[in-house]
Design a protein around this motif. Structure first.
Motif, PDB file in Angstrom:
ATOM      1  N   ILE A  86      38.347   8.290  -3.928  1.00  8.20           N
ATOM      2  CA  ILE A  86      38.009   6.984  -4.504  1.00  8.20           C
ATOM      3  C   ILE A  86      37.233   7.160  -5.814  1.00  8.20           C
ATOM      4  O   ILE A  86      37.169   6.253  -6.641  1.00  8.20           O
ATOM      5  N   CYS A  91      38.383  13.344  -8.592  1.00  5.87           N
ATOM      6  CA  CYS A  91      39.810  13.658  -8.773  1.00  5.87           C
ATOM      7  C   CYS A  91      39.984  14.733  -9.836  1.00  5.87           C
ATOM      8  O   CYS A  91      40.719  15.703  -9.653  1.00  5.87           O
ATOM      9  N   VAL A 116      45.277  11.837  -6.494  1.00  8.14           N
ATOM     10  CA  VAL A 116      45.335  10.466  -6.982  1.00  8.14           C
ATOM     11  C   VAL A 116      44.039   9.728  -6.642  1.00  8.14           C
ATOM     12  O   VAL A 116      43.396  10.002  -5.630  1.00  8.14           O
ATOM     13  N   ASN A 117      43.693   8.821  -7.523  1.00  3.79           N
ATOM     14  CA  ASN A 117      42.477   8.031  -7.360  1.00  3.79           C
ATOM     15  C   ASN A 117      42.841   6.804  -6.522  1.00  3.79           C
ATOM     16  O   ASN A 117      43.520   5.902  -7.004  1.00  3.79           O
ATOM     17  N   GLY A 118      42.435   6.840  -5.237  1.00  2.00           N
ATOM     18  CA  GLY A 118      42.846   5.736  -4.385  1.00  2.00           C
ATOM     19  C   GLY A 118      41.970   5.603  -3.163  1.00  2.00           C
ATOM     20  O   GLY A 118      41.068   6.413  -2.933  1.00  2.00           O
ATOM     21  N   ASP A 119      42.268   4.570  -2.374  1.00  2.00           N
ATOM     22  CA  ASP A 119      41.519   4.292  -1.160  1.00  2.00           C
ATOM     23  C   ASP A 119      42.235   4.942   0.024  1.00  2.00           C
ATOM     24  O   ASP A 119      43.354   4.556   0.377  1.00  2.00           O
ATOM     25  N   HIS A 149      32.497  -0.957  -8.344  1.00  2.00           N
ATOM     26  CA  HIS A 149      33.304   0.262  -8.387  1.00  2.00           C
ATOM     27  C   HIS A 149      34.017   0.492  -9.720  1.00  2.00           C
ATOM     28  O   HIS A 149      33.945   1.571 -10.298  1.00  2.00           O
ATOM     29  N   ASN A 153      33.416   3.757 -11.941  1.00  2.00           N
ATOM     30  CA  ASN A 153      34.431   4.784 -11.694  1.00  2.00           C
ATOM     31  C   ASN A 153      34.904   5.478 -12.968  1.00  2.00           C
ATOM     32  O   ASN A 153      35.780   6.335 -12.928  1.00  2.00           O
TER      33      ASN A 153
ATOM     34  N   VAL B 142      45.826  11.174 -14.036  1.00  2.00           N
ATOM     35  CA  VAL B 142      45.396  10.724 -12.704  1.00  2.00           C
ATOM     36  C   VAL B 142      45.821   9.262 -12.504  1.00  2.00           C
ATOM     37  O   VAL B 142      45.447   8.393 -13.293  1.00  2.00           O
ATOM     38  N   ALA B 143      46.605   9.016 -11.452  1.00  2.00           N
ATOM     39  CA  ALA B 143      47.033   7.655 -11.155  1.00  2.00           C
ATOM     40  C   ALA B 143      45.929   6.932 -10.396  1.00  2.00           C
ATOM     41  O   ALA B 143      45.308   7.500  -9.512  1.00  2.00           O
ATOM     42  N   ASN B 144      45.704   5.695 -10.751  1.00  2.00           N
ATOM     43  CA  ASN B 144      44.652   4.900 -10.106  1.00  2.00           C
ATOM     44  C   ASN B 144      45.283   3.854  -9.187  1.00  2.00           C
ATOM     45  O   ASN B 144      45.891   2.889  -9.648  1.00  2.00           O
ATOM     46  N   PHE B 145      45.120   4.068  -7.863  1.00  2.00           N
ATOM     47  CA  PHE B 145      45.708   3.174  -6.866  1.00  2.00           C
ATOM     48  C   PHE B 145      44.685   2.242  -6.246  1.00  2.00           C
ATOM     49  O   PHE B 145      44.948   1.638  -5.205  1.00  2.00           O
ATOM     50  N   LEU B 146      43.517   2.141  -6.852  1.00  2.00           N
ATOM     51  CA  LEU B 146      42.502   1.241  -6.309  1.00  2.00           C
ATOM     52  C   LEU B 146      42.900  -0.192  -6.631  1.00  2.00           C
ATOM     53  O   LEU B 146      43.330  -0.493  -7.741  1.00  2.00           O
TER      54      LEU B 146
END
Lengths: 254, 152
Positions: A86, A91, A116-119, A149, A153, B142-146
């Protein structure tokens, strides 16, 4: 002993620094019993390369370890490694940790995809993960305020470095788990059945004593026929409040 | 981010996952870069059954890459014939022994596949869901999936 990947390039003001929990995962994955389980599950000659997903990679030390020591742990060097976090700073940091570890390892290493930047695993194609690893924010402490966030971020507009508040927020994400330290882990557990490969998927989740691990394992076994949850690694046996364990979650067809 | 990564990603919005249109994500306004990587012939042979080939072809054409063949290559297509004889694939055509085998020489097909899957990277741009149209940004690879709060 397999080598621990270097994380000396990382600034630990805003990315979780490898600690006892990270090392417990390394030790568990490379233990004779676990490595033999993984080999028997994934060493089928005709099988396709397994996909290893680490959720919340932080420094990347765990995923880099799995990637660089693929032959020793999984019995094959063609597995794929993918991570999510997150925290966008994590990352970038983890990506470098894994690339460096693979370079050091030469041909014994495996194939690295991306971070990957994700939840959690919300952006992962359903049932595509063979081995899922999660070292959650497990400390019973109030969750940070996610409304900040987006702001926190990335580097502040026009600045070259992060602010103190920003760093505190980013580190809180890595350890604070809300009530029982289970808020984030429970969300991950909910995603596991749809994320894992239907036949050979297996997940490793770290829990601390305050997470009520016995209750967590019982809940997982109640997911349905065949679901299993067993402790396959532990540390801190002196009844300290942060006694840690690794739970393996998988489904048997019998 | 590598194009092979797109083989394993989908829209992060829960209600999209059950619809086929949420996979693959479609690159838009993408700036590509080539990041050289070692070619692992065993990996290329073994990954073939995991590739969603039609979807990969769609992504390739959307990125303006040379058109991929309509059917995926076979394991045999990836290794120069003179070396397959030496490497002697097992009788059931499955994975070779690995360590001891002779060095296999990759064909142009293998090199092309390696270039597409593992060396062609999206540096900047967007990934768009074919179902809901949500755009995910790619920044510095970097892919952002938030998701914003109201979509979670």
């Amino acid at each position: 002993m397999l080598p621990t990947p270097s994380t000396s390039h990382i600034c630990f003001d805003r990315v979780y620094e490898p600690a006892e929990d990270s090392f417990l995962i390394l030790d568990t994955l490379s233990s004779p019993s676990e490595s033999s389980f993984l080999r028997s599950r994934f060493n089928e000659p005709s099988s396709t390369p397994p996909l290893v997903l680490e959720v919340g990679v932080g420094s990347g030390v765990v995923l880099a370890f799995a990637a660089a020591n693929a032959s020793a742990i999984f019995g094959r060097n063609d597995l794929l490694t993918l991570g999510t976090d997150i925290n966008s700073f994590a990352c970038q940091a983890a990506s470098q940790t894994i690339s460096t570890a693979l370079k050091d390892q030469g041909r014994q290493g495996s194939m690295y995809l991306d971070i990957v930047n994700g939840d959690l695993a919300s952006s992962i194609r359903p049932h595509s993960v063979d081995i899922l690893i999660f070292n959650p924010p497990y400390v019973p402490a109030e969750l940070p305020d996610f409304s900040r966030h987006d702001l926190f971020n990335a580097l502040p507009e026009g600045q070259k470095t992060t602010s103190f508040d920003q760093d505190s927020y980013l580190l809180e994400l890595s350890y604070a788990g809300g009530v029982d330290g289970m808020i984030v882990t429970d969300r991950m557990l909910d995603q596991i059945p749809q994320t894992l490969d239907l036949e050979r998927g297996v997940a490793y989740v770290l829990l601390c004593a305050q997470n009520k691990p016995e209750e967590v394992k019982r809940r997982i076994r109640d997911w349905g026929t065949g679901w299993r949850a067993e402790t396959v690694g532990s540390s801190g046996k002196q009844a300290g409040w942060e006694k840690l364990q690794i739970v393996r979650i998988w489904k048997t067809t019998l | 981010m590598k194009l092979l990564t797109l083989n394993f990603l989908t829209c992060a919005i829960k209600s999209c996952k059950s619809t086929p249109a949420s996979f693959p994500l479609h690159p838009r306004d993408a700036e590509l870069e080539i990041v050289e990587a070692d070619l692992n012939i065993l990996f290329l042979k073994n990954i073939l059954p995991r590739l969603m080939w039609d979807e990969l072809r769609v992504i390739g054409s959307e990125l303006g890459l040379p058109e991929l063949p309509s059917t995926p290559p076979t394991r045999e297509d990836l290794v120069e014939p003179s070396t397959t004889a030496i490497a002697a694939p097992t009788s059931d055509g499955t994975r070779d022994a690995g360590e001891e085998e002779e060095e296999e020489i990759p064909t142009q097909t293998a090199k092309d596949l390696h270039r597409v899957l593992l060396e062609t990277c999206i540096k900047e741009g967007k990934l768009v869901c074919g179902n809901c149209g949500h755009e995910y940004k790619v920044l510095e690879g970097v892919a952002n999936f938030l998701l914003p709060g109201h979509l979670v």
